[in-house]
Design a protein around this motif. Structure first.
Motif, mmCIF file in Angstrom:
data_model
loop_
_atom_site.group_PDB
_atom_site.id
_atom_site.type_symbol
_atom_site.label_atom_id
_atom_site.label_comp_id
_atom_site.label_asym_id
_atom_site.label_seq_id
_atom_site.Cartn_x
_atom_site.Cartn_y
_atom_site.Cartn_z
ATOM 1 N N SER A 14 0.929 -1.054 0.492
ATOM 2 C CA SER A 14 -0.217 0.212 -0.091
ATOM 3 C C SER A 14 0.830 1.241 -0.194
ATOM 4 N N LYS A 15 2.082 1.157 0.344
ATOM 5 C CA LYS A 15 3.063 2.865 0.706
ATOM 6 C C LYS A 15 3.961 2.828 -0.875
ATOM 7 N N VAL A 16 3.900 1.309 -1.286
ATOM 8 C CA VAL A 16 4.807 1.436 -2.472
ATOM 9 C C VAL A 16 3.446 1.760 -3.415
ATOM 10 N N SER A 17 2.936 1.538 -3.386
ATOM 11 C CA SER A 17 1.531 1.513 -4.475
ATOM 12 C C SER A 17 1.837 3.056 -4.530
ATOM 13 N N ASN A 18 1.839 3.839 -3.785
ATOM 14 C CA ASN A 18 1.044 5.352 -3.920
ATOM 15 C C ASN A 18 2.677 5.980 -4.797
ATOM 16 N N TRP A 19 3.708 5.381 -4.701
ATOM 17 C CA TRP A 19 4.792 6.107 -5.267
ATOM 18 C C TRP A 19 4.954 5.273 -6.413
ATOM 19 N N LEU A 20 3.923 4.698 -6.336
ATOM 20 C CA LEU A 20 4.531 3.368 -8.053
ATOM 21 C C LEU A 20 3.579 4.706 -8.544
ATOM 22 N N ILE A 21 2.334 5.177 -8.323
ATOM 23 C CA ILE A 21 1.321 5.533 -9.480
ATOM 24 C C ILE A 21 1.555 7.487 -9.370
ATOM 25 N N ILE A 22 2.384 7.965 -8.238
ATOM 26 C CA ILE A 22 3.517 9.259 -8.212
ATOM 27 C C ILE A 22 4.217 9.605 -9.523
ATOM 28 N N LEU A 23 5.247 7.735 -10.192
ATOM 29 C CA LEU A 23 5.967 7.957 -10.694
ATOM 30 C C LEU A 23 5.344 7.530 -12.270
ATOM 31 N N ALA A 24 4.499 7.205 -12.032
ATOM 32 C CA ALA A 24 3.843 6.633 -13.448
ATOM 33 C C ALA A 24 2.558 8.121 -14.226
ATOM 34 N N VAL A 25 2.534 8.723 -12.376
ATOM 35 C CA VAL A 25 1.864 10.358 -13.880
ATOM 36 C C VAL A 25 3.104 11.073 -14.301
ATOM 37 N N LEU A 26 3.939 10.675 -13.240
ATOM 38 C CA LEU A 26 5.172 11.551 -13.820
ATOM 39 C C LEU A 26 6.028 11.794 -15.145
ATOM 40 N N TRP A 27 5.718 10.308 -15.654
ATOM 41 C CA TRP A 27 6.208 9.703 -16.322
ATOM 42 C C TRP A 27 5.472 9.454 -17.621
ATOM 43 N N LEU A 28 4.183 9.661 -17.229
ATOM 44 C CA LEU A 28 3.316 9.714 -18.345
ATOM 45 C C LEU A 28 3.296 11.398 -19.248
ATOM 46 N N LEU A 29 3.571 12.222 -17.665
ATOM 47 C CA LEU A 29 3.532 13.737 -18.645
ATOM 48 C C LEU A 29 4.553 13.856 -19.087
ATOM 49 N N THR A 30 5.755 13.368 -18.806
ATOM 50 C CA THR A 30 7.218 13.637 -19.700
ATOM 51 C C THR A 30 6.584 12.787 -20.558
ATOM 52 N N SER A 31 6.297 11.424 -21.420
ATOM 53 C CA SER A 31 6.233 11.041 -22.135
ATOM 54 C C SER A 31 5.750 11.920 -23.573
ATOM 55 N N GLY A 33 5.102 15.301 -23.659
ATOM 56 C CA GLY A 33 5.406 16.279 -23.922
ATOM 57 C C GLY A 33 6.035 17.818 -22.400
ATOM 58 N N LEU A 34 4.938 17.202 -21.594
ATOM 59 C CA LEU A 34 4.954 17.929 -20.715
ATOM 60 C C LEU A 34 5.539 17.832 -19.331
ATOM 61 N N GLY A 35 7.548 17.642 -19.876
ATOM 62 C CA GLY A 35 8.268 18.122 -18.494
ATOM 63 C C GLY A 35 8.406 19.116 -18.353
ATOM 64 N N TRP A 36 8.472 19.942 -19.194
ATOM 65 C CA TRP A 36 8.736 21.385 -18.854
ATOM 66 C C TRP A 36 7.830 21.784 -17.281
ATOM 67 N N LEU A 37 6.480 21.307 -17.383
ATOM 68 C CA LEU A 37 6.074 21.414 -16.037
ATOM 69 C C LEU A 37 6.135 20.691 -14.892
ATOM 70 N N ILE A 38 7.144 19.656 -14.947
ATOM 71 C CA ILE A 38 7.238 18.947 -13.619
ATOM 72 C C ILE A 38 8.751 20.104 -13.789
ATOM 73 N N ASN A 39 9.743 20.128 -14.681
ATOM 74 C CA ASN A 39 10.645 21.412 -14.755
ATOM 75 C C ASN A 39 10.173 21.848 -13.564
ATOM 76 N N SER A 40 9.466 23.098 -13.703
ATOM 77 C CA SER A 40 8.825 23.647 -13.024
ATOM 78 C C SER A 40 8.714 24.021 -12.106
ATOM 79 N N ILE A 41 7.734 22.379 -11.786
ATOM 80 C CA ILE A 41 7.483 22.343 -10.564
ATOM 81 C C ILE A 41 8.508 22.541 -9.433
ATOM 82 N N ILE A 42 9.642 21.663 -9.811
ATOM 83 C CA ILE A 42 10.503 21.443 -9.128
ATOM 84 C C ILE A 42 10.856 22.457 -9.540
#
Length: 126
Positions: A14-31, A33-42
Motif C-alpha cells: 500500500s505504501k509502495v503503490s502510492n509512489w508507483l502511481i506518482i512515478l507513473a503520472v510523472l512518466w506519462l507527463l514527460t512522455s 511532452g509536459l516535462g517542462w511542467l514538472i521541471n517548473s514545479i521542481i
C-alpha cells in the motif's frame, strides 16, 4: 508452530503503490511532452526552499553592517541604533544623529557645543 511470515520478508504494497502511481503520472507527463511542467514545479519547490535561507543570511549581513552600539554623548547611556539615521536617547531624550558609527548631538547650525567644568573655589592664604 508459527505460521506467519517473518517480519523481515513482509512488504507493504500500500505504501509502495502510492509512489508507483506518482512515478507513473510523472512518466506519462514527460512522455507526452509536459516535462517542462514538472521541471517548473521542481524549480519552484527549490526556490521556495532556498528563499528563506537566502533572506535570513542577507538580513544578518545587512544588520551586521548597519546596526551600531555607542554611548549617548550627553548622558553616557549605551544603546543601539541604525547607522546614518536620527534617533533619540531613550535615557535623556536628546535628539542624536548617527554618523560613522558614533552618536553626535543633533543641533541647529551655528550652535557651539561646550562642556561645563566645575572649578571649586580656593582661597589663597597670604
Amino acid at each position: 508452530m508459527n505460521q506467519e511470515r517473518p517480519k523481515i520478508l513482509k512488504f507493504n504494497f500500500s505504501k509502495v503503490s502510492n509512489w508507483l502511481i506518482i512515478l507513473a503520472v510523472l512518466w506519462l507527463l514527460t512522455s507526452i511532452g509536459l516535462g517542462w511542467l514538472i521541471n517548473s514545479i521542481i524549480i519552484l519547490i527549490g526556490i521556495l526552499l532556498l528563499l528563506p535561507i537566502v533572506l535570513f543570511v542577507g538580513a544578518q549581513w545587512w544588520l551586521s553592517r548597519n546596526i551600531i552600539q555607542d554611548e549617548c554623548p550627553v548622558c553616557g547611556f549605551e544603546f543601539t541604533a541604525l547607522n546614518q539615521t536620527q534617533c533619540q536617547c531613550p535615557n535623556c531624550g536628546e535628539p542624536l544623529q548617527v554618523e560613522q558609527g558614533h552618536f553626535s548631538r543633533l543641533t541647529p547650525p551655528g550652535t557651539i557645543d561646550i562642556k561645563a567644568v566645575d572649578i571649586s573655589a580656593q582661597t589663597l592664604d597670604d
